[in-house]
Design an enzyme around this catalytic site. Structure first.
Site, PDB file in Angstrom:
ATOM      1  N   ASP A 270      24.861   2.738  73.188  1.00 13.59           N
ATOM      2  CA  ASP A 270      24.822   3.996  72.256  1.00 13.59           C
ATOM      3  C   ASP A 270      23.852   4.819  72.322  1.00 13.59           C
ATOM      4  O   ASP A 270      22.577   4.182  72.899  1.00 13.59           O
ATOM      5  CB  ASP A 270      25.058   3.528  70.880  1.00 13.59           C
ATOM      6  CG  ASP A 270      25.181   4.520  69.685  1.00 13.59           C
ATOM      7  OD1 ASP A 270      25.871   5.654  70.014  1.00 13.59           O
ATOM      8  OD2 ASP A 270      24.386   4.277  68.984  1.00 13.59           O
ATOM      9  N   ASP A 272      22.188   7.553  69.590  1.00 13.86           N
ATOM     10  CA  ASP A 272      21.618   7.728  68.536  1.00 13.86           C
ATOM     11  C   ASP A 272      21.410   6.591  67.709  1.00 13.86           C
ATOM     12  O   ASP A 272      22.312   5.784  67.419  1.00 13.86           O
ATOM     13  CB  ASP A 272      22.331   9.103  67.566  1.00 13.86           C
ATOM     14  CG  ASP A 272      22.222  10.121  68.467  1.00 13.86           C
ATOM     15  OD1 ASP A 272      21.155  10.678  68.946  1.00 13.86           O
ATOM     16  OD2 ASP A 272      23.517  10.539  68.436  1.00 13.86           O
TER      17      ASP A 272
END
Length: 437
Positions: A270, A272
């Site tokens: 991922d 953020d």
């Protein structure tokens, strides 16, 4: 297709390893670099090879002779005086069809047939192999044409047509880690165009021609120069440090394993909260800041032989908070910041959609119930198709339950949640996972 290998380098930077043979004849893993290349070419059905030799060229001729002992046919072009990286090409009458060009001092293992297919589909004058590496700040980088999304809810289209060439001395701010690997397919049509207008830059040796500055870069505006991206193993071992790194990679089987003929393994990340500080809706490159120690974590993946693939939901596009150019700049900053520490990502996959409607400034074309928004598996499936990834042997790491669920929905071997924005969290989890694999 004929193959031309420039094999005349002196190897001054690696003289401490071996200085009595030409650089392509330095042995690594028990064989000269040039032999590794020839075996890779033969495995792809490329057996018609021309070696351009100069400094200590007789050593190469004595070892390979006509190539029959290595399952190929080898002829030689001898440079009595240095002709630069392209001068010899203009003196070979046999180059009447598109040909593969490469340097003889690069350790690689690639599926050349994929590259050839790309070249002919693009009807290119030249196709340049590109890849991410751990030192983009001192490498030549290519920027390609990006077209606006072609369908409702779609993504921008990378045509792979080269629009800008950044040499290492050129001023840069943020950039994609798309490094020119020094492997090309060239059409004789390009050589003919160059010959029409070429003005020698070296009056004392007018036959000396530089491939990048005299042949490729001046013809970018033709729209016939393309970049072919690959994650396969390509490394110039021109310094002692790189030599020993490549030697270790060969011994561990990493070089051959990265050939896209073989299923790949990946660590999906991922963005953020996992790679960069989570700040809510991040909309400008200036807001992007790497989490401390994340560069070390990604270097662990790079060295492991796994691909590093970013999969990220970016509803800022659907919300109208951020446009595609802003998002591209954010990702260029991510690649720039990682590259400064010797880390890189192999691919970035984005979902721009969001199903909820009714917000001021939203972009209705992206307000759809898509197949790519995590926790759905669409981003993983697209990456698997592009890079021949075996999802059952791959890993997902993120900072949300949706990330974990997405990894499970994609059928990954491991899907792990880490604490958001925590320095060292990614490196710790990766160390444990990679030990167990």
């Amino acid at each position: 297709m004929k193959v031309v290998i420039m094999a005349g380098g002196k190897g001054t930077r690696i003289a401490s390893i071996k200085n009595d043979v030409p650089k392509p004849m330095i042995k690594i893993g028990g064989k000269p670099i040039l032999q590794w290349q020839i075996e890779n070419l033969r495995a792809c059905g490329l057996t018609d090879i021309i070696l351009v030799i100069g400094h200590l060229g007789e050593v190469i001729q004595e070892y390979f002779r006509d190539g029959s002992s290595f399952g190929v046919s080898i002829s030689y072009f001898v440079e009595s005086t240095p002709l630069g990286t392209a001068g010899a090409l203009f003196k070979m009458s046999q180059l009447t069809e598109d040909f593969l060009l490469m340097c003889g001092d690069v350790v690689l293992d690639v599926d050349f047939n994929r590259f050839i297919d790309f070249h002919f589909k693009k009807h290119a004058w030249a196709s340049l192999m590109t890849h991410p590496n751990g030192h983009p700040y001192d490498s030549s980088l290519l920027v390609t044409e990006i077209l606006p999304p072609q369908t409702v809810g779609g993504l921008p289209v990378d045509t792979h047509c080269v629009k800008q060439w950044m040499n290492k001395e050129d001023e840069r701010l943020y950039y994609q880690n798309r490094v020119n690997a020094g492997i090309e397919i060239i059409s004789p049509l390009l050589l003919q165009e160059v010959a029409k207008s070429y003005v020698p830059r070296h009056p004392e040796n007018p036959d000396k021609i530089d491939l990048d500055r005299d042949v490729l870069k001046p013809h970018i505006n033709s729209g016939r120069i393309f970049a072919y991206d690959t994650t396969e193993y390509i490394k110039d071992m021109g310094t002692p440090d790189r030599f020993y790194e490549v030697e270790e990679d060969i011994e561990k089987g990493k070089v051959r394993a990265r050939n896209l003929k073989h299923p790949q393994k990946a660590v999906f990340l991922d963005r953020d909260g996992t790679i960069n500080q989570y700040v809510g809706f991040l909309t400008k490159a200036e807001q992007f800041e790497l989490i401390p120690q994340v560069e070390d974590a990604i270097k662990l993946i790079n060295k492991s032989g796994y691909l590093t693939i970013v999969v990220t939901n970016q509803p800022v596009i659907a919300r109208g908070d951020c446009d595609w150019e802003d998002l591209r700049m954010i990702h260029d900053k991510m690649e720039t910041d990682l590259g400064k520490s010797g880390a890189f990502v192999d691919g970035i996959y984005v979902c721009p959609h969001h199903p909820d409607k009714g917000f001021e400034g939203e972009r209705p074309e992206y307000k759809i119930n898509c197949d790519c928004r995590k926790p759905k598996a669409g981003l993983f499936l697209k990456a698997a198709s592009d890079y021949h990834i075996d999802l059952s042997q791959s890993v997902m790491i993120g900072d949300s339950d949706a990330d974990v669920e997405a990894g499970r929905n994609a059928g990954l071997l491991h899907s792990v949640k880490i604490e958001r924005n925590k320095p060292g969290a990614l490196e710790h989890v990766l160390s444990e996972i990679l030990k167990s694999l």
